[in-house]
Design an enzyme around this catalytic site. Structure first.
Site, short mmCIF file in Angstrom:
data_model
loop_
_atom_site.label_atom_id
_atom_site.label_comp_id
_atom_site.label_asym_id
_atom_site.label_seq_id
_atom_site.Cartn_x
_atom_site.Cartn_y
_atom_site.Cartn_z
N ASP A 159 -78.56 15.34 -71.57
CA ASP A 159 -78.16 14.97 -70.25
C ASP A 159 -76.80 14.84 -69.64
O ASP A 159 -76.64 15.48 -68.64
CB ASP A 159 -78.70 13.43 -70.29
CG ASP A 159 -78.44 12.87 -68.54
OD1 ASP A 159 -79.26 13.29 -67.80
OD2 ASP A 159 -77.63 11.86 -68.50
N SER A 181 -83.44 11.72 -66.61
CA SER A 181 -81.94 11.51 -66.93
C SER A 181 -81.64 9.84 -67.30
O SER A 181 -81.13 9.66 -68.43
CB SER A 181 -80.96 11.99 -65.95
OG SER A 181 -79.59 11.44 -65.93
N1 URA Z 1 -77.74 8.05 -62.84
C1 URA Z 1 -78.09 8.88 -64.09
O1 URA Z 1 -77.83 8.66 -65.24
N2 URA Z 1 -78.65 10.08 -63.91
C2 URA Z 1 -78.91 10.56 -62.74
O2 URA Z 1 -79.76 11.74 -62.61
C3 URA Z 1 -78.71 9.85 -61.63
C4 URA Z 1 -78.15 8.64 -61.68
#
Ligand code: URA
Length: 421
Positions: A159, A181
């Protein structure tokens, strides 16, 4: 299998198998797939979307890219915010919940762009340790019931890499990519009950109700698939939350809220988020949970828990400082404040170094903006609307004054737009 075929399939609105998603995303994580190829695939996903099955598969691939925390003997909760201006609720909700005897483990990120990150706020407290080992996390959870840590390289590392690329390729706003995410990080951290503060408005990632509803539905389905309970509080992010923007200032404001002296909006949202977590964990009604949260705050138990947190993670609270240069912004009109542009103030705060434009920028913890009035209040000409604390970069008075809309008639602005169980 090859990456061009995969990009082409998504470009042509076809579904990708789990193997194909793994080939592309794992390949990128291992540097076999190049930035420009992943950028192209992300754009095809942002435009054509992912099916539910693809979203579940990609979430699993993200989770499995790193370590998964599993403390089977501790039933802890977690909270998440999709990000906003002046959002310091984690610093208030976590102590409230922990002071009610419920363990809370929260992994937070740094701010990028106009929104702030909880880790930056915590780092404004001298020596506060944001990197704890898994053993230290467990020990603190058992002992104090509260742990706030940074995003470790080992929890969903995929991520981190993909988010940075999304940030510079205009693909952050994809509903499916946001859901993957957020949920992959929440699931990898192992909490069974999670509340998500889904921000909607001009200062938020999600700009309208339709997208908020799509995103919460999708995250709920991902939660169900992975056996995690998720509730959502949909809150307005047209105006800044609370009265400060900037790292040290926001910690100082959180302390005021924990002492029962905070602004109504931030206090109320923090209580609602805390109550949702208490309700889910204890399986009681929302009203009972809200009463518990309010009493915990009123009795000073949450503030004591906050002090315990700072001590256990080795921070020195007395070190918090505001920048010494002050610019006072005066009202040029008489009337009701009908809106304060959260996005505009977020950008101004970032410009004076409260936030980053590039991921390697060094931020200045002491700078920021303090509001003396909030939306709905009446002001006369020449009253101070805000004070900007700054060091080496002088704020733009002209840009900041533009963020305050003052009109003859009062308009109502609702902070909490809905709760979804
Ligand atoms: N917060 C996150 O952790 N990921 C995203 O894609 C958007 C907000």
């Amino acid at each position: 299998m090859n990456i061009l075929e995969i990009i082409n399939k998504k470009k042509n609105k076809l579904s990708l198998s789990k193997d194909e998603l793994f080939y592309a995303f794992n390949g990128y994580d291992k540097d076999d797939v190049k930035d420009y190829q992943m950028a192209s695939l992300l754009m095809a996903i942002a435009i054509n979307g992912l099916s539910e099955q693809e979203t579940f598969d990609l979430t699993e691939i993200f989770i499995e890219s790193g370590e998964i925390i599993k403390f089977d003997d501790i039933n802890y909760v977690d909270k998440h915010s999709t990000g906003g201006i002046g959002d310091k609720t984690t610093l208030i909700v976590a102590p409230i919940v922990a002071a009610c005897g419920i363990p809370i483990l929260k992994m937070s990120g740094r701010g990028l762009g106009h929104t702030g990150g909880t880790i930056d706020k915590l780092e404004s407290i001298k020596d506060f340790k944001i990197n704890l080992s898994i053993d230290e996390i467990k020990e603190n959870l058992l002992k104090n019931k509260i742990v706030l840590v940074g995003q470790s390289a080992n929890i969903v590392p995929m991520d981190k890499k993909i988010y940075l690329l999304r940030d510079v390729t205009a693909t952050v706003e994809s509903i499916e990519l946001i859901a993957v995410s957020i949920m992959s990080k929440k699931i990898a951290l192992g909490a069974k009950n999670i509340v998500i503060d889904l921000k909607v408005g001009k200062g938020a990632l999600i700009k309208n109700h339709e997208d908020a509803s799509k995103l919460s539905n999708l995250m709920k389905k991902i939660g169900n698939k992975f056996n995690v309970n998720v509730s959502f509080v949909i809150s307005n992010m047209d105006n800044p939350l609370g009265i400060t923007i900037g790292n040290s200032l926001e910690v100082l404001e959180s302390i005021q809220v924990l002492k029962g002296k905070g602004a109504i909006d931030i206090t109320n949202l923090s209580l609602v988020l805390s109550a949702k977590l208490i309700q889910m964990h204890k399986n009681i009604t929302f009203e009972e949970a809200f009463k518990t949260a309010s009493e915990t705050l009123e009795k000073g138990l949450a503030f004591n828990k906050f002090l315990e947190l700072i001590k256990s993670q080795e921070g020195i609270l007395g070190s918090l400082r505001k920048a010494t240069n002050e610019m006072v912004i005066y009202s040029q009109k008489k009337g009701y404040i009908t809106s304060i542009n959260a996005y505009g103030l977020g950008v101004e705060a970032k410009n004076i170094k409260a936030g980053r434009t590039n991921k390697d920028d060094i931020i200045d913890y002491q700078v920021g903006i303090e509001l003396h009035y909030q939306v709905g209040q009446f002001v006369t000409e020449d009253v101070p609307l805000a004070t900007v604390y700054y060091n080496d970069v002088k704020p733009s008075e002209e840009e900041i004054i533009k963020c305050f809309i003052i009109e003859e008639n009062k308009t109502e602005s609702k902070l909490i737009l809905g709760v979804i169980d």
